[in-house]
Design a protein around this motif. Sequence first.
Motif, short mmCIF file in Angstrom:
data_model
loop_
_atom_site.label_atom_id
_atom_site.label_comp_id
_atom_site.label_asym_id
_atom_site.label_seq_id
_atom_site.Cartn_x
_atom_site.Cartn_y
_atom_site.Cartn_z
N THR A 30 -9.82 0.83 7.82
CA THR A 30 -9.53 2.09 7.41
C THR A 30 -10.64 2.89 6.74
O THR A 30 -11.08 4.09 7.12
CB THR A 30 -8.68 1.93 6.07
N CYS A 44 0.84 -1.28 0.01
CA CYS A 44 -0.09 0.03 0.03
C CYS A 44 0.80 1.20 -0.05
O CYS A 44 1.60 1.52 0.98
CB CYS A 44 -0.97 -0.01 1.17
N ALA A 79 -9.01 5.47 -2.06
CA ALA A 79 -8.21 4.17 -2.27
C ALA A 79 -8.50 3.80 -3.79
O ALA A 79 -9.48 3.76 -4.07
CB ALA A 79 -8.48 3.07 -1.24
N ILE A 134 -3.35 4.83 -1.70
CA ILE A 134 -4.10 5.52 -0.69
C ILE A 134 -3.90 7.05 -0.61
O ILE A 134 -2.59 7.34 -0.76
CB ILE A 134 -4.03 4.95 0.82
N VAL A 167 -5.90 5.62 8.37
CA VAL A 167 -5.47 4.70 7.66
C VAL A 167 -4.76 3.39 8.36
O VAL A 167 -4.00 3.73 9.59
CB VAL A 167 -4.35 4.99 6.75
N PHE A 170 -7.82 9.07 5.92
CA PHE A 170 -8.04 8.51 4.84
C PHE A 170 -9.19 9.11 3.88
O PHE A 170 -10.29 9.66 4.40
CB PHE A 170 -9.01 7.11 4.95
#
Length: 205
Positions: free
Chosen positions: A46, A22, A78, A89, A52, A75
């Motif tokens: 998340t 990620c 994504a 992300i 996150v 967050f």
Amino acid sequence: MKTCASLIKKLDWKKGTGLIPCVVQNMYSKEVLMLGYMSKESLQKTYATGRVWFYSRSRKKLWMKGEESGNYLQFLDARDDCDADTLLIFAAPSGPTCHTGNTTCFGNTYLSGYEIISDLLDIIRDRKVNPQAKSYTSGLFKQGLDRIIQKVGEESVEVVIAAKGRKKKRVIEESVDLIFHLFVLLREKDIEFIEVLEELSRRRR
């Protein structure tokens, strides 16, 4: 934004034995902040928490970025890559991402506009939480909302006057004063700057 369920279904979890690399990118400065690994559970957390989460391969457990330092990653979005075996992300950091104190895990590459603003917001937040006797900012908070609103109005007028005078340097200086006092107002109203940026993002669509 893709839903969590659709991502989990699409991603190739077998290739990484249940984990997906990620890459985390600052949504606004576009800096690459760090690389971590996500499991299905950390991806779900998340989405559920708005912060996150990763899976620690060494500790064999879920962990949230910022759980010890307080430097969370908010967050925002994504995306999977073309092979569905890596995640990108998009996040908004609340402080330095790297445990060394650097902005990113790849070093402080440059001082972005977002970083300058972030530093100023941190100072303003600190002056409210930890008032200092000789601080102009702490003094504004002490005088209350009406005084802060008055200053925003005064500085707005100063920008207009400077613009009418057609002197670029003066417009820049007065704009800085206005932005500063506007940030103080946002803090007084408990409005995070990320909320303003999100609204700007919605309006450009």
